[in-house]
Write a protein that holds these residues in place. Structure first.
Motif, PDB file in Angstrom:
ATOM      1  N   MET A  38      28.778 -62.708  42.692  1.00  0.00           N
ATOM      2  CA  MET A  38      28.385 -61.319  42.813  1.00  0.00           C
ATOM      3  C   MET A  38      27.554 -61.161  44.086  1.00  0.00           C
ATOM      4  SD  MET A  38      26.473 -58.934  40.076  1.00  0.00           S
ATOM      5  CE  MET A  38      24.784 -58.762  40.531  1.00  0.00           C
ATOM      6  N   THR A  39      27.852 -60.149  44.841  1.00  0.00           N
ATOM      7  CA  THR A  39      27.139 -59.865  46.075  1.00  0.00           C
ATOM      8  C   THR A  39      26.095 -58.790  45.813  1.00  0.00           C
ATOM      9  OG1 THR A  39      29.099 -60.345  47.356  1.00  0.00           O
ATOM     10  CG2 THR A  39      27.389 -59.089  48.444  1.00  0.00           C
ATOM     11  N   LEU A  40      24.860 -59.049  46.218  1.00  0.00           N
ATOM     12  CA  LEU A  40      23.832 -58.022  46.125  1.00  0.00           C
ATOM     13  C   LEU A  40      24.047 -57.026  47.247  1.00  0.00           C
ATOM     14  CD1 LEU A  40      20.670 -60.141  45.347  1.00  0.00           C
ATOM     15  CD2 LEU A  40      22.049 -58.800  43.774  1.00  0.00           C
ATOM     16  N   ARG A  41      23.840 -55.778  46.938  1.00  0.00           N
ATOM     17  CA  ARG A  41      24.102 -54.729  47.903  1.00  0.00           C
ATOM     18  C   ARG A  41      22.902 -53.814  48.006  1.00  0.00           C
ATOM     19  NH1 ARG A  41      29.539 -51.336  48.103  1.00  0.00           N
ATOM     20  NH2 ARG A  41      30.250 -53.446  47.812  1.00  0.00           N
ATOM     21  N   ASN A  42      22.588 -53.427  49.207  1.00  0.00           N
ATOM     22  CA  ASN A  42      21.565 -52.413  49.434  1.00  0.00           C
ATOM     23  C   ASN A  42      22.249 -51.065  49.491  1.00  0.00           C
ATOM     24  OD1 ASN A  42      19.356 -54.171  49.690  1.00  0.00           O
ATOM     25  ND2 ASN A  42      19.971 -54.663  51.770  1.00  0.00           N
ATOM     26  N   PHE A  43      21.652 -50.104  48.850  1.00  0.00           N
ATOM     27  CA  PHE A  43      22.194 -48.751  48.859  1.00  0.00           C
ATOM     28  C   PHE A  43      21.292 -47.879  49.711  1.00  0.00           C
ATOM     29  CE2 PHE A  43      24.205 -50.675  45.247  1.00  0.00           C
ATOM     30  CZ  PHE A  43      25.471 -50.122  45.254  1.00  0.00           C
ATOM     31  N   ASN A  44      21.506 -47.959  51.032  1.00  0.00           N
ATOM     32  CA  ASN A  44      20.694 -47.219  51.981  1.00  0.00           C
ATOM     33  C   ASN A  44      21.453 -46.085  52.657  1.00  0.00           C
ATOM     34  OD1 ASN A  44      18.519 -49.016  51.573  1.00  0.00           O
ATOM     35  ND2 ASN A  44      19.406 -50.452  53.015  1.00  0.00           N
ATOM     36  N   HIS A  45      22.771 -46.103  52.560  1.00  0.00           N
ATOM     37  CA  HIS A  45      23.598 -45.128  53.271  1.00  0.00           C
ATOM     38  C   HIS A  45      24.689 -44.593  52.341  1.00  0.00           C
ATOM     39  CE1 HIS A  45      21.731 -46.568  56.948  1.00  0.00           C
ATOM     40  NE2 HIS A  45      21.999 -47.803  56.548  1.00  0.00           N
ATOM     41  N   PRO A  46      25.199 -43.417  52.626  1.00  0.00           N
ATOM     42  CA  PRO A  46      26.301 -42.889  51.812  1.00  0.00           C
ATOM     43  C   PRO A  46      27.487 -43.852  51.740  1.00  0.00           C
ATOM     44  CG  PRO A  46      25.457 -41.174  53.253  1.00  0.00           C
ATOM     45  CD  PRO A  46      24.774 -42.460  53.645  1.00  0.00           C
ATOM     46  N   SER A  47      27.743 -44.562  52.832  1.00  0.00           N
ATOM     47  CA  SER A  47      28.874 -45.487  52.851  1.00  0.00           C
ATOM     48  C   SER A  47      28.696 -46.624  51.848  1.00  0.00           C
ATOM     49  CB  SER A  47      29.089 -46.045  54.253  1.00  0.00           C
ATOM     50  OG  SER A  47      27.929 -46.743  54.683  1.00  0.00           O
ATOM     51  N   ASP A  48      27.449 -46.996  51.543  1.00  0.00           N
ATOM     52  CA  ASP A  48      27.197 -48.029  50.536  1.00  0.00           C
ATOM     53  C   ASP A  48      27.642 -47.545  49.160  1.00  0.00           C
ATOM     54  OD1 ASP A  48      25.969 -49.671  52.492  1.00  0.00           O
ATOM     55  OD2 ASP A  48      24.037 -48.689  52.140  1.00  0.00           O
ATOM     56  N   TYR A  49      27.303 -46.306  48.846  1.00  0.00           N
ATOM     57  CA  TYR A  49      27.702 -45.728  47.564  1.00  0.00           C
ATOM     58  C   TYR A  49      29.210 -45.533  47.498  1.00  0.00           C
ATOM     59  CZ  TYR A  49      22.824 -44.849  46.490  1.00  0.00           C
ATOM     60  OH  TYR A  49      21.493 -45.011  46.220  1.00  0.00           O
ATOM     61  N   LEU A  50      29.785 -45.109  48.603  1.00  0.00           N
ATOM     62  CA  LEU A  50      31.224 -44.878  48.639  1.00  0.00           C
ATOM     63  C   LEU A  50      31.993 -46.181  48.486  1.00  0.00           C
ATOM     64  CD1 LEU A  50      33.372 -42.741  48.869  1.00  0.00           C
ATOM     65  CD2 LEU A  50      33.212 -42.906  51.349  1.00  0.00           C
ATOM     66  N   GLY A  51      31.542 -47.226  49.137  1.00  0.00           N
ATOM     67  CA  GLY A  51      32.189 -48.528  48.991  1.00  0.00           C
ATOM     68  C   GLY A  51      32.122 -49.025  47.554  1.00  0.00           C
ATOM     69  N   ALA A  52      30.956 -48.861  46.926  1.00  0.00           N
ATOM     70  CA  ALA A  52      30.809 -49.265  45.523  1.00  0.00           C
ATOM     71  C   ALA A  52      31.694 -48.402  44.625  1.00  0.00           C
ATOM     72  CB  ALA A  52      29.352 -49.159  45.105  1.00  0.00           C
ATOM     73  N   ALA A  53      31.818 -47.126  44.943  1.00  0.00           N
ATOM     74  CA  ALA A  53      32.683 -46.246  44.154  1.00  0.00           C
ATOM     75  C   ALA A  53      34.132 -46.713  44.222  1.00  0.00           C
ATOM     76  CB  ALA A  53      32.569 -44.805  44.665  1.00  0.00           C
ATOM     77  N   ARG A  54      34.570 -47.095  45.385  1.00  0.00           N
ATOM     78  CA  ARG A  54      35.954 -47.585  45.525  1.00  0.00           C
ATOM     79  C   ARG A  54      36.155 -48.895  44.764  1.00  0.00           C
ATOM     80  NH1 ARG A  54      35.812 -45.682  51.616  1.00  0.00           N
ATOM     81  NH2 ARG A  54      36.739 -43.615  51.339  1.00  0.00           N
ATOM     82  N   GLU A  55      35.151 -49.761  44.809  1.00  0.00           N
ATOM     83  CA  GLU A  55      35.242 -51.014  44.049  1.00  0.00           C
ATOM     84  C   GLU A  55      35.338 -50.738  42.551  1.00  0.00           C
ATOM     85  OE1 GLU A  55      32.194 -53.876  44.935  1.00  0.00           O
ATOM     86  OE2 GLU A  55      32.432 -53.549  47.091  1.00  0.00           O
ATOM     87  N   MET A  56      34.549 -49.795  42.061  1.00  0.00           N
ATOM     88  CA  MET A  56      34.575 -49.466  40.632  1.00  0.00           C
ATOM     89  C   MET A  56      35.906 -48.834  40.247  1.00  0.00           C
ATOM     90  SD  MET A  56      31.893 -50.600  39.218  1.00  0.00           S
ATOM     91  CE  MET A  56      32.025 -51.966  40.365  1.00  0.00           C
ATOM     92  N   ALA A  57      36.443 -47.999  41.122  1.00  0.00           N
ATOM     93  CA  ALA A  57      37.752 -47.398  40.844  1.00  0.00           C
ATOM     94  C   ALA A  57      38.821 -48.472  40.772  1.00  0.00           C
ATOM     95  CB  ALA A  57      38.095 -46.365  41.913  1.00  0.00           C
ATOM     96  N   ASP A  58      38.778 -49.418  41.691  1.00  0.00           N
ATOM     97  CA  ASP A  58      39.747 -50.523  41.708  1.00  0.00           C
ATOM     98  C   ASP A  58      39.586 -51.433  40.497  1.00  0.00           C
ATOM     99  OD1 ASP A  58      40.739 -49.567  44.092  1.00  0.00           O
ATOM    100  OD2 ASP A  58      39.696 -51.049  45.328  1.00  0.00           O
ATOM    101  N   SER A  59      38.377 -51.479  39.946  1.00  0.00           N
ATOM    102  CA  SER A  59      38.095 -52.338  38.790  1.00  0.00           C
ATOM    103  C   SER A  59      38.378 -51.653  37.466  1.00  0.00           C
ATOM    104  CB  SER A  59      36.625 -52.770  38.811  1.00  0.00           C
ATOM    105  OG  SER A  59      36.353 -53.526  39.951  1.00  0.00           O
ATOM    106  N   GLY A  60      38.831 -50.411  37.529  1.00  0.00           N
ATOM    107  CA  GLY A  60      39.142 -49.692  36.300  1.00  0.00           C
ATOM    108  C   GLY A  60      37.949 -49.027  35.646  1.00  0.00           C
TER     109      GLY A  60
END
Length: 61
Positions: free
Chosen positions: A1-23
């Motif tokens: 698991m990679t720790l992620r900093n949520f400092n920018h909109p792109s961080d949230y968007l990337g995580a959103a895409r990962e969650m969508a891909d994960s079902g």
């Protein structure tokens, strides 16, 4: 698991895409909404919201 900093909109968007891909569409939608809220360009915020289907599940007013 990679720790992620949520400092920018792109961080949230990337995580959103990962969650969508994960079902996990509900979590994806919430993360996308947060990305959109943190985006200064209203057109980009609208595009982010339309990328993820569903209605807002937020309970805050």
């Amino acid at each position: 698991m990679t720790l992620r900093n949520f400092n920018h909109p792109s961080d949230y968007l990337g995580a959103a895409r990962e969650m969508a891909d994960s079902g996990c569409p509900t979590l994806a939608r919430l993360l996308a909404e947060e990305a959109a809220d943190r985006t200064t360009d209203p057109n980009e915020a609208a595009r982010i919201r339309t990328e993820f289907d569903g209605v807002s599940l937020r309970t805050e007013s």
